[in-house]
Write an enzyme that holds these catalytic residues in place. Structure first.
Site, short mmCIF file in Angstrom:
data_model
loop_
_atom_site.label_atom_id
_atom_site.label_comp_id
_atom_site.label_asym_id
_atom_site.label_seq_id
_atom_site.Cartn_x
_atom_site.Cartn_y
_atom_site.Cartn_z
CE1 TYR A 137 -4.14 -1.87 0.32
CE2 TYR A 137 -2.83 -3.26 1.76
CZ TYR A 137 -3.96 -3.05 1.01
OH TYR A 137 -4.94 -4.03 0.94
CG ASN A 160 -10.77 -1.53 -8.47
OD1 ASN A 160 -11.34 -0.98 -9.40
ND2 ASN A 160 -9.84 -2.45 -8.64
CB CYS A 168 -7.36 -3.42 -6.19
SG CYS A 168 -8.90 -4.34 -6.19
CG HIS A 169 -5.86 -9.33 -7.50
ND1 HIS A 169 -6.54 -8.79 -8.57
CD2 HIS A 169 -4.85 -10.08 -8.03
CE1 HIS A 169 -5.97 -9.21 -9.70
NE2 HIS A 169 -4.95 -9.98 -9.39
CD GLU A 195 -2.54 -11.92 -11.00
OE1 GLU A 195 -1.62 -11.26 -10.46
OE2 GLU A 195 -3.59 -11.41 -11.42
#
Length: 197
Positions: A137, A160, A168-169, A195
Protein backbone atom coordinates in the site's frame (compact mmCIF):
# COMPACT_ATOMS: atom_id res chain seq x y z
CA UNK A 1 -47.67 -35.53 -22.44
CA UNK A 2 -44.82 -34.37 -20.19
CA UNK A 3 -42.37 -34.33 -23.13
CA UNK A 4 -44.70 -32.12 -25.18
CA UNK A 5 -45.10 -29.73 -22.24
CA UNK A 6 -41.34 -29.60 -21.76
CA UNK A 7 -40.83 -28.92 -25.45
CA UNK A 8 -43.46 -26.19 -25.35
CA UNK A 9 -41.74 -24.69 -22.29
CA UNK A 10 -38.41 -24.61 -24.14
CA UNK A 11 -40.04 -22.87 -27.09
CA UNK A 12 -41.47 -20.19 -24.82
CA UNK A 13 -38.08 -19.76 -23.17
CA UNK A 14 -36.37 -19.42 -26.54
CA UNK A 15 -38.89 -16.81 -27.65
CA UNK A 16 -38.38 -14.78 -24.48
CA UNK A 17 -34.59 -14.78 -25.06
CA UNK A 18 -35.08 -13.54 -28.62
CA UNK A 19 -37.49 -10.88 -27.41
CA UNK A 20 -35.07 -9.80 -24.69
CA UNK A 21 -32.20 -9.47 -27.20
CA UNK A 22 -34.48 -7.41 -29.44
CA UNK A 23 -35.37 -5.20 -26.47
CA UNK A 24 -31.68 -4.67 -25.68
CA UNK A 25 -30.86 -3.88 -29.33
CA UNK A 26 -33.78 -1.49 -29.70
CA UNK A 27 -33.05 0.25 -26.39
CA UNK A 28 -29.39 0.73 -27.33
CA UNK A 29 -30.28 2.03 -30.81
CA UNK A 30 -32.78 4.52 -29.36
CA UNK A 31 -30.32 5.72 -26.71
CA UNK A 32 -32.42 4.25 -23.91
CA UNK A 33 -29.84 1.80 -22.54
CA UNK A 34 -27.41 3.56 -20.25
CA UNK A 35 -26.04 0.54 -18.37
CA UNK A 36 -25.86 -3.04 -19.63
CA UNK A 37 -25.05 -5.91 -17.29
CA UNK A 38 -24.34 -9.61 -17.22
CA UNK A 39 -23.24 -12.17 -14.63
CA UNK A 40 -20.45 -14.67 -15.29
CA UNK A 41 -19.15 -17.58 -13.24
CA UNK A 42 -15.53 -17.54 -12.13
CA UNK A 43 -13.18 -19.34 -9.71
CA UNK A 44 -13.82 -16.47 -7.25
CA UNK A 45 -17.60 -16.79 -7.53
CA UNK A 46 -20.21 -15.11 -9.74
CA UNK A 47 -19.09 -11.72 -11.04
CA UNK A 48 -21.52 -8.99 -12.06
CA UNK A 49 -20.22 -7.05 -15.07
CA UNK A 50 -21.76 -3.68 -15.96
CA UNK A 51 -20.86 -1.32 -18.79
CA UNK A 52 -21.85 2.02 -20.24
CA UNK A 53 -21.20 3.20 -23.78
CA UNK A 54 -17.78 4.40 -22.55
CA UNK A 55 -16.74 1.02 -21.18
CA UNK A 56 -16.74 -1.35 -18.23
CA UNK A 57 -17.98 0.58 -15.21
CA UNK A 58 -18.50 -2.09 -12.55
CA UNK A 59 -17.37 -5.57 -11.55
CA UNK A 60 -19.00 -6.81 -8.36
CA UNK A 61 -18.39 -9.96 -6.36
CA UNK A 62 -21.34 -11.99 -5.11
CA UNK A 63 -20.51 -11.09 -1.49
CA UNK A 64 -20.90 -7.39 -2.36
CA UNK A 65 -24.45 -8.04 -3.53
CA UNK A 66 -25.22 -7.84 -7.22
CA UNK A 67 -28.58 -6.19 -6.56
CA UNK A 68 -26.84 -3.57 -4.40
CA UNK A 69 -24.33 -2.91 -7.19
CA UNK A 70 -27.13 -2.45 -9.73
CA UNK A 71 -28.98 -0.15 -7.32
CA UNK A 72 -25.81 1.94 -6.94
CA UNK A 73 -25.45 2.20 -10.72
CA UNK A 74 -29.12 3.16 -11.06
CA UNK A 75 -28.68 5.92 -8.47
CA UNK A 76 -25.33 7.25 -9.68
CA UNK A 77 -25.48 6.72 -13.46
CA UNK A 78 -29.00 5.94 -14.65
CA UNK A 79 -31.96 3.70 -13.87
CA UNK A 80 -32.03 2.63 -17.53
CA UNK A 81 -30.31 -0.72 -16.96
CA UNK A 82 -30.85 -3.95 -18.89
CA UNK A 83 -29.29 -7.40 -18.82
CA UNK A 84 -27.37 -7.73 -22.10
CA UNK A 85 -25.22 -10.89 -22.05
CA UNK A 86 -23.99 -10.77 -25.65
CA UNK A 87 -22.50 -7.32 -25.10
CA UNK A 88 -20.03 -8.91 -22.68
CA UNK A 89 -18.79 -11.73 -24.92
CA UNK A 90 -15.31 -10.18 -25.45
CA UNK A 91 -14.81 -9.51 -21.73
CA UNK A 92 -16.20 -12.93 -20.75
CA UNK A 93 -13.71 -14.52 -23.16
CA UNK A 94 -10.85 -12.48 -21.66
CA UNK A 95 -11.91 -13.47 -18.13
CA UNK A 96 -11.95 -17.14 -19.15
CA UNK A 97 -8.44 -16.74 -20.59
CA UNK A 98 -7.26 -14.95 -17.45
CA UNK A 99 -8.60 -17.62 -15.11
CA UNK A 100 -7.08 -20.31 -17.35
CA UNK A 101 -3.67 -18.63 -16.96
CA UNK A 102 -3.57 -17.64 -20.64
CA UNK A 103 -4.00 -13.86 -20.20
CA UNK A 104 -2.07 -11.45 -18.00
CA UNK A 105 -3.86 -8.16 -18.73
CA UNK A 106 -7.27 -7.06 -19.94
CA UNK A 107 -7.94 -5.14 -23.12
CA UNK A 108 -11.35 -3.55 -22.60
CA UNK A 109 -12.41 0.10 -22.49
CA UNK A 110 -13.09 1.35 -18.96
CA UNK A 111 -15.50 3.94 -17.62
CA UNK A 112 -13.94 5.09 -14.34
CA UNK A 113 -16.54 7.74 -13.49
CA UNK A 114 -17.16 6.06 -10.12
CA UNK A 115 -13.63 7.02 -8.96
CA UNK A 116 -12.28 10.55 -8.66
CA UNK A 117 -9.22 12.37 -7.40
CA UNK A 118 -6.63 10.34 -5.53
CA UNK A 119 -8.74 7.17 -5.79
CA UNK A 120 -8.60 7.46 -9.56
CA UNK A 121 -4.81 8.00 -9.48
CA UNK A 122 -4.48 4.79 -7.46
CA UNK A 123 -6.64 2.87 -9.93
CA UNK A 124 -4.66 4.16 -12.90
CA UNK A 125 -1.45 2.91 -11.25
CA UNK A 126 -2.79 -0.62 -10.71
CA UNK A 127 -2.17 -1.63 -14.33
CA UNK A 128 1.52 -0.85 -13.77
CA UNK A 129 1.75 -3.69 -11.23
CA UNK A 130 2.81 -6.62 -13.39
CA UNK A 131 1.07 -9.98 -13.40
CA UNK A 132 2.58 -12.22 -10.74
CA UNK A 133 3.93 -9.26 -8.77
CA UNK A 134 2.62 -7.30 -5.80
CA UNK A 135 3.21 -3.85 -4.34
CA UNK A 136 2.59 -2.63 -0.82
CA UNK A 137 0.00 0.00 0.00
CA UNK A 138 2.93 2.35 0.77
CA UNK A 139 4.52 1.73 -2.65
CA UNK A 140 1.22 2.45 -4.38
CA UNK A 141 0.73 5.64 -2.33
CA UNK A 142 4.15 6.87 -3.44
CA UNK A 143 3.50 5.93 -7.08
CA UNK A 144 0.14 7.76 -6.98
CA UNK A 145 1.87 10.92 -5.76
CA UNK A 146 0.99 10.93 -2.03
CA UNK A 147 3.52 8.82 -0.09
CA UNK A 148 1.74 9.37 3.25
CA UNK A 149 -1.70 8.36 1.95
CA UNK A 150 -1.34 4.66 2.73
CA UNK A 151 -4.82 4.37 4.28
CA UNK A 152 -6.33 6.21 1.33
CA UNK A 153 -4.78 3.60 -0.98
CA UNK A 154 -6.52 0.91 1.05
CA UNK A 155 -9.82 2.75 0.64
CA UNK A 156 -9.23 3.23 -3.10
CA UNK A 157 -8.56 -0.49 -3.51
CA UNK A 158 -11.58 -1.44 -1.40
CA UNK A 159 -13.79 0.82 -3.53
CA UNK A 160 -12.23 -0.17 -6.87
CA UNK A 161 -15.27 -0.29 -9.18
CA UNK A 162 -13.66 -2.83 -11.53
CA UNK A 163 -11.66 -5.33 -9.44
CA UNK A 164 -9.89 -8.21 -11.21
CA UNK A 165 -9.72 -6.10 -14.41
CA UNK A 166 -7.90 -3.34 -12.48
CA UNK A 167 -5.81 -5.63 -10.26
CA UNK A 168 -6.16 -4.18 -6.75
CA UNK A 169 -5.65 -7.76 -5.51
CA UNK A 170 -1.93 -7.19 -6.26
CA UNK A 171 -1.73 -4.59 -3.47
CA UNK A 172 -0.73 -6.15 -0.14
CA UNK A 173 0.47 -5.03 3.28
CA UNK A 174 4.14 -4.20 3.79
CA UNK A 175 4.62 -7.48 5.68
CA UNK A 176 3.28 -9.40 2.66
CA UNK A 177 -0.06 -10.31 4.23
CA UNK A 178 -3.10 -9.93 2.01
CA UNK A 179 -5.04 -7.15 3.68
CA UNK A 180 -8.68 -6.50 2.88
CA UNK A 181 -10.32 -7.28 -0.46
CA UNK A 182 -13.81 -6.61 -1.83
CA UNK A 183 -14.11 -10.24 -2.92
CA UNK A 184 -12.89 -11.51 0.46
CA UNK A 185 -9.52 -12.80 1.57
CA UNK A 186 -10.08 -16.21 -0.08
CA UNK A 187 -10.72 -14.59 -3.47
CA UNK A 188 -7.56 -12.50 -3.11
CA UNK A 189 -5.58 -15.63 -2.18
CA UNK A 190 -6.95 -17.49 -5.22
CA UNK A 191 -6.03 -14.64 -7.60
CA UNK A 192 -2.52 -14.13 -6.21
CA UNK A 193 -1.81 -17.88 -6.09
CA UNK A 194 -3.02 -18.32 -9.66
CA UNK A 195 -0.85 -15.43 -10.87
CA UNK A 196 2.22 -16.72 -9.01
CA UNK A 197 1.98 -20.16 -10.63
Amino acid sequence: MIDMFQFFGDEVLLDSRVLHERLVTDAAREGLLDVAYHTVDSPVGPLLLAATEQGLVKVAFDRQGHDAALAELAAVISPRILRAPSRFDPLARQLDEYFAGERQAFDVPLDLRLARGFRRAVLEHLTDIEYGRTESYAQVAAAAGSPKAVRAVGTACALNPVPVVLPCHRVVRSDGSYGQYAGGEEAKRILLTMEAA
